[in-house]
Design an enzyme around this catalytic site. Structure first.
Site, short mmCIF file in Angstrom:
data_model
loop_
_atom_site.label_atom_id
_atom_site.label_comp_id
_atom_site.label_asym_id
_atom_site.label_seq_id
_atom_site.Cartn_x
_atom_site.Cartn_y
_atom_site.Cartn_z
N ASP A 67 41.50 5.72 59.87
CA ASP A 67 42.88 5.24 59.13
C ASP A 67 43.39 6.57 58.40
O ASP A 67 42.95 7.79 57.85
CB ASP A 67 42.62 3.89 58.46
CG ASP A 67 41.53 3.52 57.86
OD1 ASP A 67 40.84 4.59 57.11
OD2 ASP A 67 40.93 2.34 58.13
N ASN A 136 38.10 -9.33 52.60
CA ASN A 136 39.15 -10.29 53.65
C ASN A 136 38.56 -10.21 54.90
O ASN A 136 39.44 -11.19 55.21
CB ASN A 136 40.33 -10.07 53.19
CG ASN A 136 40.87 -8.79 53.92
OD1 ASN A 136 40.17 -7.50 53.95
ND2 ASN A 136 42.31 -8.26 53.08
N HIS A 138 38.42 -7.17 56.59
CA HIS A 138 39.16 -6.52 57.37
C HIS A 138 38.54 -5.03 57.56
O HIS A 138 37.20 -5.20 57.24
CB HIS A 138 40.45 -5.75 56.99
CG HIS A 138 40.30 -4.93 55.96
ND1 HIS A 138 40.76 -4.67 54.43
CD2 HIS A 138 38.91 -4.15 55.32
CE1 HIS A 138 40.70 -3.52 53.97
NE2 HIS A 138 39.58 -3.05 54.23
N GLU A 143 43.88 -5.73 58.71
CA GLU A 143 43.69 -7.43 58.04
C GLU A 143 43.95 -8.07 58.63
O GLU A 143 43.96 -8.56 59.86
CB GLU A 143 44.98 -6.95 56.70
CG GLU A 143 45.69 -6.09 56.27
CD GLU A 143 44.08 -5.62 55.21
OE1 GLU A 143 43.01 -6.47 54.81
OE2 GLU A 143 44.17 -5.32 54.04
C1 F6R Z 1 38.70 2.69 55.55
C2 F6R Z 1 38.03 1.81 55.72
C3 F6R Z 1 37.97 0.20 55.39
C4 F6R Z 1 36.69 0.29 54.69
C5 F6R Z 1 36.80 -1.14 53.41
C6 F6R Z 1 35.61 -0.94 52.35
O1 F6R Z 1 38.83 4.24 56.20
O2 F6R Z 1 37.70 2.17 57.23
O3 F6R Z 1 37.60 -1.01 56.79
O4 F6R Z 1 36.00 0.49 54.91
O5 F6R Z 1 37.72 -1.32 52.35
O6 F6R Z 1 36.49 -0.62 51.13
P1 F6R Z 1 34.83 -0.35 50.17
O7 F6R Z 1 33.42 0.88 50.96
O8 F6R Z 1 35.31 0.83 49.58
O9 F6R Z 1 35.06 -1.48 50.38
#
Ligand code: F6R
Length: 258
Positions: A67, A136, A138, A143
């Site tokens: 992303d 959450n 995702h 989301e």
């Molecule tokens: C970003 C992504 C997100 C993160 C998730 C966890 O490229 O894929 O799904 O992996 O938000 O983020 P952290 O590791 O910062 O808790």
């Protein structure tokens, strides 16, 4: 799903880095799906160390990131383009032309998303998709309520995701509200998934992903349908799992005290 629970974060991250290195050793032309975020910062630093120790080459590896924020040019310091350059691409010998991230500043985001999907297919598909998980549930920026068949597209970030990522920006009001993300269906197409979750803040999302129903309310739960998904956890992230003893019984070598 293969659930590996480690006594602490260091051991969990080391195993995840080892898995990536093993895949590149087995297939130097691997196509990696990459993630960003706090968990991946630790993982990339462990991977870079391992790559140096083993003299591993990324010369033939190619990559597709999950992303990018909508509206941020690649050179913006908080963009995922910058994150990847700083944390991984500048530290291994991957040719820049082999690395791909969606362009959140494209004039036509719909065309950009369609082109990203085409590029993944043209590369032969993703061999190993790395994933983190949001509190959450995702994956990528899919989301809750994301279609489980979704492809790369623009998603609106939830308030909790915006709050979790705002610290990476100079001012909280600079935090984008939209992202261009691979879809849940795009992630499911990968040949193998490796999801890493660390810390108690992830415990309830991890339990919903592994032991809850498959539902768009927790997009990560779709990994129950994936042909080859490994989930690497530390004890805190595993703390809400009802069948934790069973997972540790199946893979006891992952749980020994250091
Ligand atoms: C970003 C992504 C997100 C993160 C998730 C966890 O490229 O894929 O799904 O992996 O938000 O983020 P952290 O590791 O910062 O808790």
């Amino acid at each position: 799903m293969k659930i590996l629970i480690f006594t602490n974060k260091t051991r969990a991250i080391a195993r995840a880095a080892e898995m990536i290195a093993e895949r590149i050793e087995a297939n130097p032309r691997s196509v990696l799906g990459l993630a960003t975020g706090g968990t991946m910062l630790d993982l990339y630093s462990a991977l870079v160390e391992l790559v140096r120790k083993r003299g591993l080459s990324f010369a033939q590896v190619s990559s597709f990131n999950l992303d990018e924020y909508v509206g941020l040019p690649p050179e913006h310091p908080a963009s995922y383009h910058s994150y990847m350059r700083e944390c991984l691409f500048s530290k291994v010998d991957i040719p820049p032309e082999n690395t791909h991230l969606p362009h959140g500043d494209a004039d036509d985001l719909y065309e950009e998303a369609a082109m990203y999907e085409r590029l993944i297919v043209q590369s032969g598909g993703i061999d190993l998709q790395l994933l983190g998980i949001g509190q959450n549930g995702h994956i990528g920026f899919n989301e809750p309520s994301s279609s489980l068949a979704s492809r790369t597209r623009v998603k609106t970030l939830t308030a909790s995701t915006q709050a979790a990522n705002a610290p990476y920006f100079e001012r909280p009001d600079q935090m984008p509200k939209l992202a261009l993300t691979m879809g849940v269906g795009t992630i499911l197409d990968s040949r193998e998934c490796l999801l890493v979750a660390i810390g108690s803040a992830k415990a309830s999302a991890v339990a919903a992903m592994v032991e809850g129903p498959v539902t768009a309310a927790c997009p990560a739960s779709v990994l129950q349908f994936h042909q080859k998904a490994t989930i690497i956890l530390d004890q805190d992230a595993a703390s809400d799992l009802k069948l934790r003893d069973y997972y540790q019984f199946v893979h006891p070598e992952e749980c020994v005290e250091p």
